[in-house]
Design an enzyme around this catalytic site. Structure first.
Site, PDB file in Angstrom:
ATOM      1  N   HIS A 120       0.878  -1.172   0.000  1.00  0.00           N
ATOM      2  CA  HIS A 120       0.000   0.000   0.000  1.00  0.00           C
ATOM      3  C   HIS A 120       0.911   1.217   0.000  1.00  0.00           C
ATOM      4  O   HIS A 120       1.979   1.189   0.617  1.00  0.00           O
ATOM      5  CB  HIS A 120      -0.872   0.042   1.265  1.00  0.00           C
ATOM      6  CG  HIS A 120      -1.447   1.412   1.495  1.00  0.00           C
ATOM      7  ND1 HIS A 120      -2.571   1.857   0.843  1.00  0.00           N
ATOM      8  CD2 HIS A 120      -0.992   2.457   2.251  1.00  0.00           C
ATOM      9  CE1 HIS A 120      -2.801   3.119   1.208  1.00  0.00           C
ATOM     10  NE2 HIS A 120      -1.867   3.502   2.061  1.00  0.00           N
ATOM     11  N   GLU A 131      -2.105   8.895   7.441  1.00  0.00           N
ATOM     12  CA  GLU A 131      -1.711   7.482   7.549  1.00  0.00           C
ATOM     13  C   GLU A 131      -0.476   7.312   8.427  1.00  0.00           C
ATOM     14  O   GLU A 131      -0.375   6.357   9.199  1.00  0.00           O
ATOM     15  CB  GLU A 131      -1.484   6.903   6.146  1.00  0.00           C
ATOM     16  CG  GLU A 131      -2.797   6.779   5.377  1.00  0.00           C
ATOM     17  CD  GLU A 131      -2.617   6.333   3.930  1.00  0.00           C
ATOM     18  OE1 GLU A 131      -1.474   6.080   3.499  1.00  0.00           O
ATOM     19  OE2 GLU A 131      -3.656   6.239   3.227  1.00  0.00           O
TER      20      GLU A 131
HETATM   21  P1  ADP Z   1      -4.485   1.194  -3.994  1.00  0.00           P
HETATM   22  O1  ADP Z   1      -4.017   0.135  -3.027  1.00  0.00           O
HETATM   23  O2  ADP Z   1      -3.819   1.057  -5.345  1.00  0.00           O
HETATM   24  O3  ADP Z   1      -4.416   2.600  -3.446  1.00  0.00           O
HETATM   25  P2  ADP Z   1      -7.380   1.091  -3.488  1.00  0.00           P
HETATM   26  O4  ADP Z   1      -7.236   2.079  -2.373  1.00  0.00           O
HETATM   27  O5  ADP Z   1      -8.475   1.312  -4.484  1.00  0.00           O
HETATM   28  O6  ADP Z   1      -6.020   0.899  -4.313  1.00  0.00           O
HETATM   29  O7  ADP Z   1      -7.649  -0.341  -2.859  1.00  0.00           O
HETATM   30  C1  ADP Z   1      -7.009  -0.749  -1.685  1.00  0.00           C
HETATM   31  C2  ADP Z   1      -6.711  -2.220  -1.789  1.00  0.00           C
HETATM   32  O8  ADP Z   1      -7.936  -2.940  -1.763  1.00  0.00           O
HETATM   33  C3  ADP Z   1      -6.033  -2.648  -3.094  1.00  0.00           C
HETATM   34  O9  ADP Z   1      -4.623  -2.451  -3.077  1.00  0.00           O
HETATM   35  C4  ADP Z   1      -6.434  -4.098  -3.203  1.00  0.00           C
HETATM   36  O10 ADP Z   1      -5.561  -4.911  -2.408  1.00  0.00           O
HETATM   37  C5  ADP Z   1      -7.839  -4.097  -2.589  1.00  0.00           C
HETATM   38  N1  ADP Z   1      -8.877  -3.990  -3.610  1.00  0.00           N
HETATM   39  C6  ADP Z   1      -9.245  -2.880  -4.282  1.00  0.00           C
HETATM   40  N2  ADP Z   1     -10.236  -3.146  -5.156  1.00  0.00           N
HETATM   41  C7  ADP Z   1     -10.503  -4.469  -5.018  1.00  0.00           C
HETATM   42  C8  ADP Z   1     -11.421  -5.363  -5.638  1.00  0.00           C
HETATM   43  N3  ADP Z   1     -12.276  -4.960  -6.567  1.00  0.00           N
HETATM   44  N4  ADP Z   1     -11.394  -6.666  -5.261  1.00  0.00           N
HETATM   45  C9  ADP Z   1     -10.554  -7.097  -4.317  1.00  0.00           C
HETATM   46  N5  ADP Z   1      -9.647  -6.305  -3.679  1.00  0.00           N
HETATM   47  C10 ADP Z   1      -9.622  -5.013  -4.029  1.00  0.00           C
END
Ligand code: ADP
Length: 159
Positions: A120, A131
């Site tokens: 993350h 955070e």
């Molecule tokens: P990022 O981590 O790239 O900032 P997000 O904040 O949108 O992305 O999502 C947080 C985390 O949630 C992602 O890194 C992923 O592990 C999980 N995630 C996001 N969308 C999905 C989804 N549609 N299905 C399963 N896990 C998801």
């Protein structure tokens, strides 16, 4: 030597898949070789409360219970990294959310295949501040000089 400009701090979490796959060192190596300074570093288990706060934008989504279970499945490594434009720089080297579609050369593109995407990282300066405060206690983030900055930022000073 002093360097002008805004030095930001950002938050990186090596998620349970990264911990279990022995990728903590690989992630730290990529941050350090990019030129970022490690300002904070520790292992911790993430509580349900912290996860619900951290993923507030996903709590109502169908995949959230699975995401929460995954994020609690082992300790994670939390890292505070500092540098000029650090938030955007780390987003670039992390790659996009779906690791299978992330660019080669990025952490996610090189090291993972799907939504278990190793790291993350904060997506804005405001979120980075929130955070870092969420995952680090007072006294766990360090201010210190890094002599390497002379070589990392020297051209910027001349420009
Ligand atoms: P990022 O981590 O790239 O900032 P997000 O904040 O949108 O992305 O999502 C947080 C985390 O949630 C992602 O890194 C992923 O592990 C999980 N995630 C996001 N969308 C999905 C989804 N549609 N299905 C399963 N896990 C998801």
């Amino acid at each position: 030597m002093r360097f002008d400009g805004v030095f930001e701090k950002t938050l990186i979490i090596v998620k349970p898949d990264g911990v279990q796959r022995s990728l903590i060192g690989e992630v730290i190596k990529r941050l350090e070789t990019k030129g970022l300074k490690i300002a904070g570093l520790k292992l911790m288990y993430l509580s349900e409360d912290k996860l619900r706060e951290h993923y507030a934008h996903h709590v109502e989504k169908p995949f959230y219970p699975g995401l929460e279970g995954f994020m609690k499945s082992s300790p994670v490594a939390v890292i505070c990294a500092e540098g000029r434009g650090a938030v955007d720089a780390v987003r670039l080297i992390a790659g996009i959310t779906h690791a299978g579609k992330a660019d080669a050369g990025t952490i996610r593109g090189d090291l993972a295949m799907g939504m278990c995407n190793v790291v993350h990282c904060s997506d804005s300066i405001e979120n980075a501040q929130a955070e870092i405060a969420r995952f680090f206690e007072d006294g766990e983030v360090f201010e210190y000089d890094k002599t390497e900055y002379l070589h990392v930022y020297m051209d910027d000073e001349r420009a």
